[in-house]
Design an enzyme around this catalytic site. Structure first.
Site, PDB file in Angstrom:
ATOM      1  N   TRP A  55     -18.373 -16.067  39.047  1.00  0.00           N
ATOM      2  CA  TRP A  55     -18.302 -14.608  39.200  1.00  0.00           C
ATOM      3  C   TRP A  55     -18.578 -14.212  40.641  1.00  0.00           C
ATOM      4  CZ3 TRP A  55     -15.562 -12.903  35.519  1.00  0.00           C
ATOM      5  CH2 TRP A  55     -15.718 -13.366  34.205  1.00  0.00           C
ATOM      6  N   ASP A  98     -24.736  -8.070  41.032  1.00  0.00           N
ATOM      7  CA  ASP A  98     -24.012  -8.125  39.767  1.00  0.00           C
ATOM      8  C   ASP A  98     -25.016  -8.611  38.719  1.00  0.00           C
ATOM      9  OD1 ASP A  98     -22.494  -8.725  37.555  1.00  0.00           O
ATOM     10  OD2 ASP A  98     -21.095 -10.064  38.591  1.00  0.00           O
ATOM     11  N   LYS A 122     -22.565  -7.679  27.653  1.00  0.00           N
ATOM     12  CA  LYS A 122     -23.402  -8.857  27.468  1.00  0.00           C
ATOM     13  C   LYS A 122     -24.793  -8.464  26.969  1.00  0.00           C
ATOM     14  CE  LYS A 122     -20.415 -11.519  30.179  1.00  0.00           C
ATOM     15  NZ  LYS A 122     -19.691 -11.386  31.430  1.00  0.00           N
TER      16      LYS A 122
END
Ligand SMILES: *Cc1c(COP(=O)(O)O)cnc(C)c1O
Length: 360
Positions: free
Chosen positions: A103, A171, A195
Site C-alpha cells: 500500500w 494511511d 477494515k
C-alpha cells in the site's frame, strides 16, 4: 447469532454484532422516519443529525480539536494516494515516503506523478517483514507519509516516526481506532472504513486546516480538500449508509469505554495468538522478523510447508473459521483480528490450531 462464522477477513471485515443489530432494527423504519437510511435524502434533517453525530463521536474518541477538519469521502484509501500529493505536496513538490508494504508503494507511485518522492526508508529487501527504524528525510519535503499498519505483511508501527515540524501523513486504513492516537502529531490521516470502522464505501480523512492553504488553485474541484471542508462532506451525495454505520461503530466504541479499553482488548487478543505460535515448536511461524513490529490487527504466519498451509486453511474453513488465507504476495495464513473480532474467536482458533498440529 445463528450460523455466523468467525470472520478473519482482512477487509471488508467483521462488524460488531451490536452494530449489525442496531442497523437491522432501524432498517425498515429509521427512528420513526418511515424509511431506512438507505432511502433517505442526504439533505434531510434526519440524515444531517446522523452525519453530524458521527463526526462529533469521532472527535470525542480521538479528542480532535477545531484545528482539524473531519471528512467522509469516497474513492477508498486508494484515491487518497493521489489526493494527498495533489493537495499538499506544494509548494516544494517534494515528499518523503516510508515504504513498508504494497500500500505504501502504491501511495508513493501516485506521489511521483505530482513531484519528487524521497524513499526515506524501505523494508522491501526483506519482503517487508520488519518496520525500518532509521530514516533519511529530505529537508525540503512538504510532508512525510507512512502506513501505520501493513495489512498484507502483518507489521505495525508502535509509535509515529519522529519527523520534527514536517507534517506527518498516515494511511491508517487497517488500524484506525485500534488505540488512541494524538491527532495533533499529524498533518493528515486517512483510512478506508471497511477494515476497522464500518462497511466499504467511505474514506475518513482528518486534515489540519492550516494545510489547506497550500492547495494549488489548479486542483480539480472534487479532488480539492477545501471543497469538502467547506461543504461538510456534502458537496455531492456522501456515502450515506456507510457513514451511518460508522457512526454506530463510534457509539459502540464510546460505550465500551473508549480507545484505551479497545487497545487493551486488542493487545490481549493478539497475545493469545502470538504466544501460542511462539510456543508451537516451530509448527506455526510468525512471518514478521521482530516481535515489536508484529501487527495487533493482521497476524500473518506459516506452517512448515505449503501443503500444510492449504490443509490448515481448508479444514479451518470447514469448522467455521473463515478468511484465513494469506495475501498472495506473502502466502501462508493471515488472521485479521480487528476491533470487532471477538476474543472467544481467537481462543477458539488457537484450540483448532492445537488440534491440527497434533494430527499433523
Ligand atoms: C485496504 C488498504 C488500502 C486500500 O483501501 P481501499 O479503500 O480499497 O482503496 C490502502 N491502505 C491500506 C493500509 C489498506 O489496508
Amino acid at each position: 447469532m445463528e450460523n455466523r462464522v468467525y470472520n478473519f477477513s482482512a477487509g471488508p471485515a467483521v462488524l460488531p454484532e451490536e452494530v449489525l443489530k442496531d442497523a437491522q432494527t432501524d432498517l425498515m423504519n429509521y427512528k420513526g422516519a418511515g424509511m431506512s437510511v438507505l432511502e433517505m435524502s442526504h439533505r434531510s434533517k434526519t440524515y444531517d443529525k446522523i452525519i453530524v453525530e458521527a463526526e462529533a463521536d469521532l472527535r470525542k474518541l480521538l479528542n480532535i480539536s477545531d484545528d482539524y477538519a473531519v471528512l467522509f469521502l469516497q474513492g477508498g484509501a486508494t484515491l487518497q494516494f493521489s489526493m494527498v500529493p495533489m493537495n499538499i505536496m506544494a509548494p516544494a513538490n517534494k515528499a518523503d515516503y516510508i515504504i513498508t508494504g504494497s500500500w505504501a508503494k502504491k501511495a508513493a507511485k501516485e506521489a511521483k506523478r505530482v513531484g519528487t518522492v524521497n524513499i526515506a526508508a524501505t523494508s522491501e529487501e526483506q519482503n517487508f517483514n520488519f518496520i525500518p527504524k532509521e530514516y533519511k528525510f529530505d529537508p525540503e519535503a512538504s510532508y512525510v507519509h507512512f502506513t501505520s499498519n501493513n495489512t498484507i505483511f502483518g507489521t505495525q508501527f508502535r509509535t509515529e516516526p519522529e519527523v520534527g515540524n514536517v507534517p506527518l501523513v498516515c494511511d491508517t486504513s487497517s488500524d484506525m481506532l485500534h488505540k488512541f492516537i494524538d491527532v495533533n502529531k499529524y498533518g493528515l490521516i486517512y483510512a478506508g472504513a471497511q477494515k476497522n470502522m464500518g462497511p466499504a464505501g467511505c474514506t475518513l480523512v482528518i486534515v489540519k486546516k492550516s494545510l489547506l492553504e497550500r492547495i494549488p488553485d489548479t486542483t480539480h474541484t472534487y479532488l480539492n480538500y477545501k471543497t469538502h471542508v467547506e461543504k461538510d462532506s456534502m458537496y455531492n451525495t456522501p456515502p450515506a449508509f456507510s457513514v451511518y454505520v460508522m457512526g454506530l461503530v463510534y457509539k459502540w466504541l464510546l460505550n465500551l469505554g473508549g480507545l484505551d479499553v479497545m487497545e487493551k482488548m486488542n493487545e490481549e487478543k493478539a497475545a493469545i495468538l502470538y504466544d501460542y505460535m511462539d510456543d508451537s515448536d516451530g509448527f506455526y511461524n510468525a512471518t514478521v522478523a521482530n516481535k515489536e513490529d508484529r501487527s495487533l490487527m493482521n497476524v500473518t504466519f506459516r506452517l512448515p510447508n505449503e501443503e500444510l498451509d492449504k490443509a490448515f486453511i481448508a479444514q479451518a474453513a470447514a469448522k467455521g473459521f473463515s478468511g484465513l488465507k494469506g495475501h498472495r504476495s506473502v502466502g501462508g495464513c493471515r488472521a485479521s483480528i480487528y476491533n470487532a473480532f471477538p476474543k472467544q474467536g481467537v481462543a477458539a482458533l488457537v484450540e483448532f490450531m492445537k488440534e491440527f498440529k497434533s494430527k499433523n
